[in-house]
Design a protein around this motif. Structure first.
Motif, PDB file in Angstrom:
ATOM      1  N   PHE A  84    -109.083 -43.188 -75.972  1.00  0.00           N
ATOM      2  CA  PHE A  84    -110.418 -43.309 -75.398  1.00  0.00           C
ATOM      3  C   PHE A  84    -111.336 -42.240 -75.982  1.00  0.00           C
ATOM      4  N   PHE A  85    -112.567 -42.636 -76.266  1.00  0.00           N
ATOM      5  CA  PHE A  85    -113.592 -41.739 -76.778  1.00  0.00           C
ATOM      6  C   PHE A  85    -114.677 -41.576 -75.726  1.00  0.00           C
ATOM      7  N   SER A  86    -115.330 -40.445 -75.712  1.00  0.00           N
ATOM      8  CA  SER A  86    -116.478 -40.199 -74.858  1.00  0.00           C
ATOM      9  C   SER A  86    -117.578 -39.610 -75.731  1.00  0.00           C
ATOM     10  N   ASN A  87    -118.748 -40.222 -75.690  1.00  0.00           N
ATOM     11  CA  ASN A  87    -119.859 -39.799 -76.550  1.00  0.00           C
ATOM     12  C   ASN A  87    -119.470 -39.769 -78.027  1.00  0.00           C
ATOM     13  N   GLY A  88    -118.597 -40.720 -78.432  1.00  0.00           N
ATOM     14  CA  GLY A  88    -118.201 -40.841 -79.825  1.00  0.00           C
ATOM     15  C   GLY A  88    -117.145 -39.858 -80.286  1.00  0.00           C
ATOM     16  N   ILE A  89    -116.582 -39.085 -79.346  1.00  0.00           N
ATOM     17  CA  ILE A  89    -115.584 -38.051 -79.657  1.00  0.00           C
ATOM     18  C   ILE A  89    -114.275 -38.381 -78.923  1.00  0.00           C
ATOM     19  N   ILE A  90    -113.129 -38.157 -79.595  1.00  0.00           N
ATOM     20  CA  ILE A  90    -111.828 -38.383 -78.960  1.00  0.00           C
ATOM     21  C   ILE A  90    -111.774 -37.618 -77.644  1.00  0.00           C
ATOM     22  N   ASP A  91    -111.419 -38.326 -76.564  1.00  0.00           N
ATOM     23  CA  ASP A  91    -111.390 -37.723 -75.234  1.00  0.00           C
ATOM     24  C   ASP A  91    -109.979 -37.645 -74.673  1.00  0.00           C
ATOM     25  N   ASN A  92    -109.289 -38.797 -74.602  1.00  0.00           N
ATOM     26  CA  ASN A  92    -107.924 -38.771 -74.083  1.00  0.00           C
ATOM     27  C   ASN A  92    -107.110 -39.939 -74.608  1.00  0.00           C
ATOM     28  N   LEU A  93    -105.810 -39.778 -74.517  1.00  0.00           N
ATOM     29  CA  LEU A  93    -104.839 -40.773 -74.957  1.00  0.00           C
ATOM     30  C   LEU A  93    -104.018 -41.180 -73.751  1.00  0.00           C
ATOM     31  N   GLU A  94    -103.867 -42.490 -73.575  1.00  0.00           N
ATOM     32  CA  GLU A  94    -103.005 -42.998 -72.511  1.00  0.00           C
ATOM     33  C   GLU A  94    -101.799 -43.673 -73.139  1.00  0.00           C
ATOM     34  N   ILE A  95    -100.620 -43.309 -72.668  1.00  0.00           N
ATOM     35  CA  ILE A  95     -99.382 -43.983 -73.045  1.00  0.00           C
ATOM     36  C   ILE A  95     -98.864 -44.635 -71.780  1.00  0.00           C
ATOM     37  N   TRP A  96     -98.660 -45.957 -71.821  1.00  0.00           N
ATOM     38  CA  TRP A  96     -98.180 -46.643 -70.623  1.00  0.00           C
ATOM     39  C   TRP A  96     -96.937 -47.461 -70.960  1.00  0.00           C
ATOM     40  N   ASN A  97     -95.986 -47.330 -70.084  1.00  0.00           N
ATOM     41  CA  ASN A  97     -94.666 -47.922 -70.209  1.00  0.00           C
ATOM     42  C   ASN A  97     -94.706 -49.389 -69.799  1.00  0.00           C
ATOM     43  N   TYR A  98     -94.059 -50.256 -70.581  1.00  0.00           N
ATOM     44  CA  TYR A  98     -93.999 -51.682 -70.239  1.00  0.00           C
ATOM     45  C   TYR A  98     -93.169 -51.948 -68.988  1.00  0.00           C
ATOM     46  N   GLY A  99     -92.196 -51.108 -68.727  1.00  0.00           N
ATOM     47  CA  GLY A  99     -91.338 -51.315 -67.560  1.00  0.00           C
ATOM     48  C   GLY A  99     -90.433 -50.122 -67.364  1.00  0.00           C
ATOM     49  N   GLY A 100     -90.039 -49.903 -66.121  1.00  0.00           N
ATOM     50  CA  GLY A 100     -89.191 -48.754 -65.836  1.00  0.00           C
ATOM     51  C   GLY A 100     -90.006 -47.488 -65.699  1.00  0.00           C
ATOM     52  N   THR A 101     -89.302 -46.373 -65.691  1.00  0.00           N
ATOM     53  CA  THR A 101     -89.934 -45.079 -65.489  1.00  0.00           C
ATOM     54  C   THR A 101     -90.128 -44.377 -66.829  1.00  0.00           C
ATOM     55  N   TYR A 102     -91.305 -43.798 -66.998  1.00  0.00           N
ATOM     56  CA  TYR A 102     -91.582 -43.009 -68.193  1.00  0.00           C
ATOM     57  C   TYR A 102     -91.128 -41.578 -67.912  1.00  0.00           C
ATOM     58  N   PRO A 103     -90.401 -40.949 -68.846  1.00  0.00           N
ATOM     59  CA  PRO A 103     -89.914 -39.580 -68.594  1.00  0.00           C
ATOM     60  C   PRO A 103     -91.060 -38.569 -68.446  1.00  0.00           C
ATOM     61  N   ASN A 104     -90.798 -37.477 -67.755  1.00  0.00           N
ATOM     62  CA  ASN A 104     -91.794 -36.420 -67.547  1.00  0.00           C
ATOM     63  C   ASN A 104     -91.780 -35.392 -68.670  1.00  0.00           C
ATOM     64  N   THR A 105     -91.347 -35.807 -69.828  1.00  0.00           N
ATOM     65  CA  THR A 105     -91.360 -34.962 -71.017  1.00  0.00           C
ATOM     66  C   THR A 105     -91.748 -35.830 -72.215  1.00  0.00           C
ATOM     67  N   GLU A 106     -92.112 -35.170 -73.281  1.00  0.00           N
ATOM     68  CA  GLU A 106     -92.476 -35.890 -74.500  1.00  0.00           C
ATOM     69  C   GLU A 106     -91.260 -36.582 -75.099  1.00  0.00           C
ATOM     70  N   LEU A 107     -91.454 -37.787 -75.630  1.00  0.00           N
ATOM     71  CA  LEU A 107     -90.364 -38.516 -76.266  1.00  0.00           C
ATOM     72  C   LEU A 107     -89.951 -37.816 -77.557  1.00  0.00           C
ATOM     73  N   LYS A 108     -88.662 -37.698 -77.767  1.00  0.00           N
ATOM     74  CA  LYS A 108     -88.136 -37.066 -78.984  1.00  0.00           C
ATOM     75  C   LYS A 108     -87.652 -38.112 -79.991  1.00  0.00           C
ATOM     76  N   ASP A 109     -87.173 -39.227 -79.474  1.00  0.00           N
ATOM     77  CA  ASP A 109     -86.621 -40.305 -80.290  1.00  0.00           C
ATOM     78  C   ASP A 109     -87.583 -41.491 -80.174  1.00  0.00           C
ATOM     79  N   TYR A 110     -88.293 -41.812 -81.256  1.00  0.00           N
ATOM     80  CA  TYR A 110     -89.275 -42.896 -81.159  1.00  0.00           C
ATOM     81  C   TYR A 110     -89.511 -43.579 -82.503  1.00  0.00           C
ATOM     82  N   GLU A 111     -89.986 -44.813 -82.396  1.00  0.00           N
ATOM     83  CA  GLU A 111     -90.487 -45.559 -83.531  1.00  0.00           C
ATOM     84  C   GLU A 111     -91.837 -46.134 -83.118  1.00  0.00           C
TER      85      GLU A 111
END
Length: 127
Positions: A84-111
């Protein structure tokens, strides 16, 4: 400067391939993660900006870019990313899980994969 390789990889893919992304990609050099809000279904990442980012401000105030999917052994199904951008500047990033619980830490193993229509399906894997 971004601290997280995971967030850097997501932004590199999100801002790769279309006119919106190409015009705003230089903003990556002027942002750093400021806060993480884990929701159980995903996470919101806020950004702080340094001087000079204004030069790369996008002409559309409230731009939204998505089209990167996350697969990980740490997720039951997968996740999606929206920038998401605000006033044309990067503001925030949302990562949303398709199902289940998203861990409370950054993912280490990803594609990460481009999933927008017409994309080449470019991928980035964690090392």
């Amino acid at each position: 400067m971004l601290k997280s390789k995971f967030i850097t990889d997501i932004l590199e893919l999100l801002l790769d391939g279309d006119n919106y992304g190409i015009k705003t990609k230089p903003q990556i050099d002027f942002i750093t993660e400021s806060d993480y809000e884990y929701t159980g279904n995903g996470v919101f990442i806020g950004f702080e900006h340094t001087n000079g980012i204004e030069k790369y401000r996008f002409e559309k105030d409230d731009l939204i870019i998505d089209g990167v999917e996350i697969k990980s052994s740490e997720l039951e199904i997968g996740a999606n990313c929206t920038l998401f951008f605000s006033n044309g500047i990067i503001d925030n990033l949302e990562i949303w899980n398709y199902g289940g619980t998203y861990p409370n830490t950054e993912l280490k193993d990803y594609e990460l994969t481009h999933i927008w229509e017409g994309s080449e399906g470019k991928k980035i894997k964690s090392e």
